[in-house]
Design a protein around this motif. Structure first.
Motif, PDB file in Angstrom:
ATOM      1  N   LEU A   1      -2.120 -12.428   6.172  1.00 44.63           N
ATOM      2  CA  LEU A   1      -0.800 -11.804   6.274  1.00 44.63           C
ATOM      3  C   LEU A   1      -0.091 -11.781   4.922  1.00 44.63           C
ATOM      4  O   LEU A   1       0.595 -10.801   4.594  1.00 44.63           O
ATOM      5  CB  LEU A   1       0.053 -12.548   7.303  1.00 44.63           C
ATOM      6  CG  LEU A   1      -0.411 -12.446   8.764  1.00 44.63           C
ATOM      7  CD1 LEU A   1       0.497 -13.273   9.668  1.00 44.63           C
ATOM      8  CD2 LEU A   1      -0.436 -11.001   9.224  1.00 44.63           C
ATOM      9  N   ALA A   2      -0.248 -12.856   4.138  1.00 48.43           N
ATOM     10  CA  ALA A   2       0.381 -12.883   2.817  1.00 48.43           C
ATOM     11  C   ALA A   2      -0.198 -11.792   1.917  1.00 48.43           C
ATOM     12  O   ALA A   2       0.537 -11.131   1.171  1.00 48.43           O
ATOM     13  CB  ALA A   2       0.189 -14.263   2.173  1.00 48.43           C
ATOM     14  N   ALA A   3      -1.520 -11.589   1.989  1.00 46.20           N
ATOM     15  CA  ALA A   3      -2.140 -10.542   1.179  1.00 46.20           C
ATOM     16  C   ALA A   3      -1.661  -9.153   1.598  1.00 46.20           C
ATOM     17  O   ALA A   3      -1.326  -8.305   0.765  1.00 46.20           O
ATOM     18  CB  ALA A   3      -3.659 -10.640   1.277  1.00 46.20           C
ATOM     19  N   LEU A   4      -1.618  -8.898   2.913  1.00 43.27           N
ATOM     20  CA  LEU A   4      -1.152  -7.592   3.389  1.00 43.27           C
ATOM     21  C   LEU A   4       0.306  -7.356   3.019  1.00 43.27           C
ATOM     22  O   LEU A   4       0.686  -6.257   2.588  1.00 43.27           O
ATOM     23  CB  LEU A   4      -1.342  -7.503   4.909  1.00 43.27           C
ATOM     24  CG  LEU A   4      -2.789  -7.500   5.413  1.00 43.27           C
ATOM     25  CD1 LEU A   4      -2.812  -7.494   6.937  1.00 43.27           C
ATOM     26  CD2 LEU A   4      -3.546  -6.297   4.861  1.00 43.27           C
ATOM     27  N   LEU A   5       1.135  -8.369   3.174  1.00 44.27           N
ATOM     28  CA  LEU A   5       2.547  -8.234   2.815  1.00 44.27           C
ATOM     29  C   LEU A   5       2.707  -8.018   1.315  1.00 44.27           C
ATOM     30  O   LEU A   5       3.552  -7.218   0.873  1.00 44.27           O
ATOM     31  CB  LEU A   5       3.310  -9.486   3.259  1.00 44.27           C
ATOM     32  CG  LEU A   5       4.826  -9.452   3.052  1.00 44.27           C
ATOM     33  CD1 LEU A   5       5.449  -8.342   3.885  1.00 44.27           C
ATOM     34  CD2 LEU A   5       5.441 -10.800   3.437  1.00 44.27           C
ATOM     35  N   ALA A   6       1.899  -8.714   0.516  1.00 51.37           N
ATOM     36  CA  ALA A   6       1.981  -8.542  -0.937  1.00 51.37           C
ATOM     37  C   ALA A   6       1.566  -7.129  -1.334  1.00 51.37           C
ATOM     38  O   ALA A   6       2.192  -6.504  -2.202  1.00 51.37           O
ATOM     39  CB  ALA A   6       1.105  -9.579  -1.633  1.00 51.37           C
ATOM     40  N   PHE A   7       0.510  -6.605  -0.714  1.00 55.58           N
ATOM     41  CA  PHE A   7       0.101  -5.230  -1.001  1.00 55.58           C
ATOM     42  C   PHE A   7       1.221  -4.250  -0.652  1.00 55.58           C
ATOM     43  O   PHE A   7       1.493  -3.306  -1.393  1.00 55.58           O
ATOM     44  CB  PHE A   7      -1.157  -4.880  -0.206  1.00 55.58           C
ATOM     45  CG  PHE A   7      -2.431  -5.266  -0.894  1.00 55.58           C
ATOM     46  CD1 PHE A   7      -2.834  -4.632  -2.058  1.00 55.58           C
ATOM     47  CD2 PHE A   7      -3.231  -6.266  -0.389  1.00 55.58           C
ATOM     48  CE1 PHE A   7      -4.011  -4.981  -2.700  1.00 55.58           C
ATOM     49  CE2 PHE A   7      -4.414  -6.630  -1.024  1.00 55.58           C
ATOM     50  CZ  PHE A   7      -4.792  -5.991  -2.191  1.00 55.58           C
ATOM     51  N   THR A   8       1.871  -4.468   0.479  1.00 50.05           N
ATOM     52  CA  THR A   8       2.907  -3.543   0.930  1.00 50.05           C
ATOM     53  C   THR A   8       4.129  -3.589   0.020  1.00 50.05           C
ATOM     54  O   THR A   8       4.647  -2.546  -0.400  1.00 50.05           O
ATOM     55  CB  THR A   8       3.317  -3.884   2.375  1.00 50.05           C
ATOM     56  OG1 THR A   8       2.167  -3.835   3.214  1.00 50.05           O
ATOM     57  CG2 THR A   8       4.344  -2.899   2.873  1.00 50.05           C
ATOM     58  N   ILE A   9       4.615  -4.787  -0.289  1.00 47.53           N
ATOM     59  CA  ILE A   9       5.820  -4.906  -1.121  1.00 47.53           C
ATOM     60  C   ILE A   9       5.556  -4.438  -2.544  1.00 47.53           C
ATOM     61  O   ILE A   9       6.418  -3.828  -3.179  1.00 47.53           O
ATOM     62  CB  ILE A   9       6.321  -6.357  -1.096  1.00 47.53           C
ATOM     63  CG1 ILE A   9       6.776  -6.732   0.328  1.00 47.53           C
ATOM     64  CG2 ILE A   9       7.459  -6.563  -2.084  1.00 47.53           C
ATOM     65  CD1 ILE A   9       7.282  -8.139   0.456  1.00 47.53           C
ATOM     66  N   ALA A  10       4.356  -4.692  -3.052  1.00 45.47           N
ATOM     67  CA  ALA A  10       4.024  -4.251  -4.409  1.00 45.47           C
ATOM     68  C   ALA A  10       3.843  -2.745  -4.511  1.00 45.47           C
ATOM     69  O   ALA A  10       3.748  -2.214  -5.620  1.00 45.47           O
ATOM     70  CB  ALA A  10       2.763  -4.966  -4.904  1.00 45.47           C
ATOM     71  N   GLY A  11       3.773  -2.066  -3.371  1.00 39.89           N
ATOM     72  CA  GLY A  11       3.627  -0.608  -3.393  1.00 39.89           C
ATOM     73  C   GLY A  11       2.217  -0.140  -3.617  1.00 39.89           C
ATOM     74  O   GLY A  11       2.001   0.999  -4.054  1.00 39.89           O
ATOM     75  N   LEU A  12       1.228  -0.987  -3.333  1.00 42.87           N
ATOM     76  CA  LEU A  12      -0.168  -0.599  -3.482  1.00 42.87           C
ATOM     77  C   LEU A  12      -0.638   0.069  -2.201  1.00 42.87           C
ATOM     78  O   LEU A  12      -0.603  -0.534  -1.127  1.00 42.87           O
ATOM     79  CB  LEU A  12      -1.030  -1.826  -3.796  1.00 42.87           C
ATOM     80  CG  LEU A  12      -0.666  -2.565  -5.086  1.00 42.87           C
ATOM     81  CD1 LEU A  12      -1.493  -3.823  -5.218  1.00 42.87           C
ATOM     82  CD2 LEU A  12      -0.882  -1.672  -6.293  1.00 42.87           C
ATOM     83  N   ASP A  13      -1.049   1.325  -2.317  1.00 43.27           N
ATOM     84  CA  ASP A  13      -1.477   2.099  -1.160  1.00 43.27           C
ATOM     85  C   ASP A  13      -2.929   1.767  -0.860  1.00 43.27           C
ATOM     86  O   ASP A  13      -3.838   2.157  -1.602  1.00 43.27           O
ATOM     87  CB  ASP A  13      -1.318   3.594  -1.431  1.00 43.27           C
ATOM     88  CG  ASP A  13      -1.511   4.431  -0.177  1.00 43.27           C
ATOM     89  OD1 ASP A  13      -1.766   3.825   0.898  1.00 43.27           O
ATOM     90  OD2 ASP A  13      -1.428   5.661  -0.262  1.00 43.27           O
ATOM     91  N   LEU A  14      -3.146   1.027   0.223  1.00 46.90           N
ATOM     92  CA  LEU A  14      -4.509   0.632   0.569  1.00 46.90           C
ATOM     93  C   LEU A  14      -5.336   1.801   1.066  1.00 46.90           C
ATOM     94  O   LEU A  14      -6.574   1.762   0.994  1.00 46.90           O
ATOM     95  CB  LEU A  14      -4.460  -0.462   1.644  1.00 46.90           C
ATOM     96  CG  LEU A  14      -3.788  -1.766   1.240  1.00 46.90           C
ATOM     97  CD1 LEU A  14      -3.821  -2.749   2.393  1.00 46.90           C
ATOM     98  CD2 LEU A  14      -4.452  -2.359   0.020  1.00 46.90           C
ATOM     99  N   SER A  15      -4.692   2.840   1.577  1.00 46.20           N
ATOM    100  CA  SER A  15      -5.462   3.970   2.093  1.00 46.20           C
ATOM    101  C   SER A  15      -6.225   4.683   0.989  1.00 46.20           C
ATOM    102  O   SER A  15      -7.306   5.223   1.216  1.00 46.20           O
ATOM    103  CB  SER A  15      -4.524   4.961   2.794  1.00 46.20           C
ATOM    104  OG  SER A  15      -3.560   5.471   1.877  1.00 46.20           O
ATOM    105  N   ASN A  16      -5.663   4.669  -0.242  1.00 46.31           N
ATOM    106  CA  ASN A  16      -6.359   5.314  -1.350  1.00 46.31           C
ATOM    107  C   ASN A  16      -7.580   4.531  -1.805  1.00 46.31           C
ATOM    108  O   ASN A  16      -8.403   5.045  -2.551  1.00 46.31           O
ATOM    109  CB  ASN A  16      -5.409   5.486  -2.533  1.00 46.31           C
ATOM    110  CG  ASN A  16      -4.304   6.471  -2.234  1.00 46.31           C
ATOM    111  OD1 ASN A  16      -4.503   7.412  -1.477  1.00 46.31           O
ATOM    112  ND2 ASN A  16      -3.131   6.244  -2.802  1.00 46.31           N
ATOM    113  N   LEU A  17      -7.656   3.274  -1.382  1.00 40.91           N
ATOM    114  CA  LEU A  17      -8.818   2.465  -1.745  1.00 40.91           C
ATOM    115  C   LEU A  17      -9.900   2.511  -0.678  1.00 40.91           C
ATOM    116  O   LEU A  17     -10.899   1.812  -0.782  1.00 40.91           O
ATOM    117  CB  LEU A  17      -8.386   1.011  -1.975  1.00 40.91           C
ATOM    118  CG  LEU A  17      -7.335   0.795  -3.066  1.00 40.91           C
ATOM    119  CD1 LEU A  17      -6.983  -0.679  -3.151  1.00 40.91           C
ATOM    120  CD2 LEU A  17      -7.824   1.305  -4.401  1.00 40.91           C
TER     121      LEU A  17
END
Length: 786
Positions: free
Chosen positions: A581-597
């Motif tokens: 959950l911390a990793a997912l939240l960090a990705f979201t708040i940092a603005g990293l779009d996981l769909s592009n990966l």
């Protein structure tokens, strides 16, 4: 001596570059950027086109002075910052309108039912609004790319000019045709300096300036004289007090002595430097001297810094009082020789600075300047060549060196040989007419060598300070923190090294801008700000997860009815969940779009499936072990030939402690897919089987009752169900019995067997029960024949 000036200005430039870039992007109210935007806050594209046209003409023609190119580049950098800020125009409105369009769904295909006209009309209106909102950002993006390209063209033109000037060849300094010009240049400047001083002293305006400034000048001169005359005595007293405090017990050990010596040595170098700076400022404040004298006076602090800096480095790096760690544990005679060469180089650099200050005013041909500076550079090359030989000789391997120390000693040898080669090549290049190439090779090499020495001394200081704080003396050099400090110092020195070797401050500012802009991976933009935000959020999530785990482990779970294995499974599962959950939240708040990966992840899935299948299999098996809990921490299990207690169940493997107190790491997949014997699963009650053999001729019933009584009398044997004694079979010479008993704790099985066997031996001896047949008597000898 641009390299020496860059050494002292590099730290200021490295700190100021990001600050200036940040200020340029923040649109100050009264700065240049206000003139670059219109009244409504949009970029003034008409003014930008004019600036871009001038830059394009200069770039295509390859002309323009260095000053003009620098000013034009600064102007374009300001435009680029404006466009960078304008790219995000209407971002919030664009996101809202795009969400509205997405909510209406895609346009129906040819075979799909006809869409309601109201929906189609609404979609068309939103798309028109979206195109209007995106237009300012698209124009700003195009202008940003244009400005960025023009900056690259100007930088490329500037670098090409620098390279051409560096490789240009002029007349040799040894050409006799230059000797009259040399004499004339020196004589003209000496005469001009004398006339300037005498004229300035008699000048009425300068006397008026002196009348106004003499109190400040007198104060500066007094401070400088006091620092030069009394500074050393003050430091001597301070050193005496520090030594007394160390001997009294406040600071003890070699590391404390090194810290005190370094602090005092820095003060010994800085106080005279401040004294020379104050004297120079005081003389300039009088206003009695002109341009030539001022240029010469301005070289005095830098010249003093060269002398004091090389002397300080020789005293710290090559001091015979300090035992340097390998590979810098040079012999005393090598230290003494290298220290002398280092101090000599400082005096020669100071002479070069003063000579440049003397030649700074007035027109002088480059070849004449090179000829005047050639003796100083040749003398510096000789000293540096001998210093390199000292380094090469000091790096010879020792018999007690291990591989890592041998590698570092080879590096010292290579550095010594390299600096010797540079010192030998530079005068040759200058004599052949490549005076710029020769000086650009010699001076940066010398300054780089001094900078590396300063970095090593600072890393030693960090090690000594770390040892002093921890109050440890042994093994501190193998600690991680001093190594990390040394690595950080090297990273901080990179901009300084770049300036020493000819990089411009504009290049550093551009590199910092590129760094802040990040890199593009597909359609995803990765910037340092995003990485910092990701690290901060993930670190907070990790710390919170560990806090919750510790609270559950120590406070909540011990008060429940769960056993130790269940408690460990809950804590471990919560840890995995919290980190995910911390990793997912960090990705979201940092603005990293996981769909592009997703494409990258899909491409890597094949490699993961083949190359990492064992790791994935063990990971999944670890999750199964934590959920199903066929084994738990503390269980006594048997896996193949190994038997022991489960001490830790991690993601990839399980650690088993054998009865020999050795750890066996078993992959989790072996525990899930293989056969495992868990002796203590659920409870500690277990059965033991003890074979007992007695000789033929003993009473079977009596032996059976005796063995049953012995088993029932043992405190570890349960009476429900009662122990059983069975006649298992007949051997060649013995009857084979077995005691089958249930004990309270199988962990004491070995002890129980030993105690029961001891009791059996005692009772058999008392009851005259033989465990083996008596030995046969020898046959009587045959009688002789009658």
């Amino acid at each position: 001596m641009g390299g020496i000036r860059a050494l002292f200005a590099a730290l200021v430039v490295a700190i100021a570059s990001p600050i200036l870039a940040q200020e340029a992007s923040e649109a100050p109210a009264d700065g240049t950027e206000v003139a670059l935007v219109t009244a409504d806050g949009q970029p003034d594209y008409a003014a930008w086109e004019e600036t871009a046209s001038r830059a394009e003409v200069l770039s295509e023609a390859g002309r323009g002075s260095a000053f003009a190119l620098t000013r034009l580049r600064e102007e374009i950098v300001g435009w680029r910052d404006v466009f960078a800020a304008a790219r995000a125009a209407n971002a919030a409105r664009i996101a809202t309108v795009q969400a509205q369009i997405d909510s209406l769904g895609a346009v129906p295909g040819e075979d799909a039912p006809t869409e309601d006209p109201r929906v189609a009309s609404r979609r068309a209106g939103l798309e028109e609004q979206l195109a209007r909102l995106r237009a300012p950002g698209l124009l700003a993006q195009e202008a940003y790319v244009h400005a960025d390209g023009l900056i690259g063209e100007i930088d490329s033109l500037t670098r090409s000019r620098q390279a051409a000037a560096l490789l240009s060849r002029s007349a040799s300094p040894l050409d006799p045709r230059l000797w009259p010009e040399l004499t004339d240049a020196v004589g003209t400047r000496l005469l001009g300096l004398w006339k300037e001083v005498t004229t300035s002293v008699r000048s009425e305006p300068r006397r008026e300036v002196f009348g106004r400034n003499w109190p400040i000048a007198l104060a500066l001169l007094s401070i400088g004289a006091m620092l030069l005359t009394r500074g050393r005595s003050w430091l001597t007293r301070l050193g005496t007090r520090a030594t007394a405090n160390r001997t009294k017990g406040r600071f003890r050990g070699a590391h404390a002595a090194n810290v005190i010596r370094l602090a005092l040595s820095v003060a010994e170098a800085l106080i005279p430097l401040l004294g020379f700076t104050a004297l120079t400022a005081g003389v300039e404040t009088t206003g009695l001297f002109g341009t030539r004298a001022s240029a010469l006076l301005q070289s005095v602090p830098l010249a003093a810094a060269c002398v004091l800096g090389t002397s300080w480095l020789a005293g710290r790096f090559l001091s015979t009082e300090r035992n340097n760690p390998p590979p810098f544990d040079f012999p005393p005679e090598v230290k003494q020789s290298a220290a002398g060469r280092l101090r000599q180089s400082g005096w020669i650099l100071a002479a070069a600075l003063l000579a440049r200050g003397f030649l700074a005013v007035g027109d002088i041909a480059p070849e004449v300047r090179a000829a005047l500076m050639l003796p100083i550079y040749v003398l510096l090359s000789v000293v540096v060549f001998r210093f390199g030989r000292c380094l090469a000789a000091a790096g010879r391997p020792r018999d007690s060196d291990d591989d890592s120390i041998l590698f570092r000693r080879r590096l010292v040898i290579y550095v010594g040989r390299a600096i010797s080669g540079v010192a030998a090549a530079s005068p040759v290049l200058m004599i052949l007419g490549f005076h710029r190439a020769g000086s650009a090779l010699l001076l940066p090499s010398v300054i780089t060598l001094g900078l590396l020495g300063v970095l090593i001394v600072l890393q030693w200081f960090a090690t000594d300070l770390y040892a002093l704080l921890l109050r440890r003396e042994d093994g501190i050099r193998d600690a991680l923190l001093p190594v990390l400090v040394g690595f950080a110092l090297f990273l901080l020195a990179l901009p300084i090294l770049a300036l020493i070797w000819g990089a411009r401050p504009e290049d550093l500012a551009e590199a910092w801008t590129r760094f802040l802009g990040g890199i593009s991976v597909g359609e995803t933009q990765l910037s340092p700000k995003q990485f910092a935000m990701f690290g901060l959020v993930f670190g907070l999530g990790w710390a919170l997860t560990r806090l919750v785990q510790g609270t559950l482990r120590s406070t909540v779970l011990p008060k429940t009815q769960f056993d130790a294995g269940a408690q460990n499974a809950i804590v471990a599962g919560l840890g995995y969940l919290g980190l995910t959950l911390a990793a997912l939240l960090a990705f979201t708040i940092a603005g990293l779009d996981l769909s592009n990966l997703a494409i990258v992840a899909g491409a890597l899935s094949v490699g993961i499936g083949f190359g990492l299948q064992n790791i994935v299999q063990n990971f999944v098996s670890g999750i199964i072990l934590l959920i199903e809990r066929p084994i738990s921490e503390g269980d006594w299990i048997e896996v193949g030939p190994r038997m022991g207690y489960v001490r830790d169940i991690s993601v990839r493997s399980t650690r088993i402690e054998t009865f020999d107190r050795t750890d066996v790491i078993v992959p989790n997949a072996d525990l899930v897919s293989g056969q495992v014997v868990n002796w203590t699963r659920g409870n500690l009650v277990g059965r033991i089987i003890m074979p007992v053999s007695v000789a033929y001729g003993n009473d079977v019933d009596h032996v059976t009752r005796l063995l049953r009584d012995i088993a029932e009398a043992h405190p570890m044997v349960l009476l429900s169900p009662p122990p059983a004694v069975v006649l298992a079979g007949f051997g060649a010479d013995v009857l084979n019995f077995e005691i089958r008993a249930i004990i309270r704790d199988v962990n004491f099985g070995t002890t129980t067997r030993s105690e029961i066997n001891q009791e059996i031996a005692k009772r058999f001896l008392a009851e005259h029960i033989h465990t083996a047949a008596p030995p046969a008597l020898p046959a009587p000898p045959p009688k002789p024949a009658a």
